[in-house]
Design an enzyme around this catalytic site. Sequence first.
Site, short mmCIF file in Angstrom:
data_model
loop_
_atom_site.label_atom_id
_atom_site.label_comp_id
_atom_site.label_asym_id
_atom_site.label_seq_id
_atom_site.Cartn_x
_atom_site.Cartn_y
_atom_site.Cartn_z
N CYS A 134 38.84 13.61 18.25
CA CYS A 134 39.89 13.84 16.88
C CYS A 134 39.85 15.57 16.48
CB CYS A 134 37.97 13.88 15.97
SG CYS A 134 37.80 13.96 14.22
N CYS A 137 37.72 17.35 13.40
CA CYS A 137 36.33 17.41 13.77
C CYS A 137 36.69 18.96 14.64
CB CYS A 137 35.90 16.68 15.37
SG CYS A 137 35.46 14.91 14.15
N ASP A 138 37.72 18.97 15.37
CA ASP A 138 37.54 20.62 17.12
C ASP A 138 38.92 20.74 17.06
OD1 ASP A 138 35.27 19.29 17.49
OD2 ASP A 138 36.34 17.76 19.03
#
Length: 316
Positions: A134, A137-138
């Site tokens: 992701c 996300c990261d």
Amino acid sequence: MEHTKCLIIGSGPAGYTAAIYAGRANLQPVLYAGLQMGGQLTQTTEVENFPGYPHGVDANQMMMELREQAERFGTAMRDGEVTHVDFSKRPYTIDIDGESTLTADTIIIATGAKAKYLGLEDEKKYAGQGVSACATCDGFFYRKKVTAVVGGGDTACEDALYLSGLCKKVYLVVRKNYLRASDIMQQRVKAAENIEILFEHNVTGLYGDNGVGGMHVVKRQGETDEQHYDVDIDGIFLAIGHKPVTDIFNGQIALDEQGYVLTSGASQQVMDNNGKTLEGVFAAGDVCDPTYRQAIVAAGSGCKAALDAEKYLMQK
């Protein structure tokens, strides 16, 4: 045989949020967490984009807090796995671990989706230490660093472009000699100065002492001019697709070509294979969302599913 007004299958942001709302509506929900309590979000180290945590939060801590909140409102938490559901008659019958059975008036499917990985042992070794599925996300953790994205479709290109705005350099590792992405996405990727496309490349391994430090790659694998070499990177993002966890529902509910649950209109109502609404069955989270795959979106759909279930029970 145990009976519940509302059964929730899955324990990610969607499942736990559905449990909070169902519990507050006095539905006395039962939630089965499955094999991965907390869902795939627990594979992320820190969550920085979920509202209410200005300094970020450990992913496992956040999921435990959601679980505790759901328990506060009367949700019965179970650690077993749902292995079979019979939607042919009401109340619906559910098998747990192939050992016990219960019935339910309503069911909320929140089983999520699993990211597809390359199948390398190093992916497990460096999970949470440089391997992610992701980028949104990261990616923030790799500002001004070097990263790689594996994949050649729209998702991979989108991830590469997103990371290019954060990272010093992004390698896009493509197995074929062309991109499968749409023309406009291809143009954007090729126009980005800090994205380098490695066509006809496969990642064969990862290395690094304290997390990912590089990747082993092979160019034109199986050909006479096959080349093996290493590329230094700080993190690698897999963008080769997701697989929704819907195998136990095959043949009973409507799924798209990828296996995602199809819902009816603006609601979270699930449909059967004939395109008719399946009474009292709702879906939430990544299991019915091939587009966004974000915790906050999953939580929102979990809220909707619980409200839909409450409304259905009131009408009945």
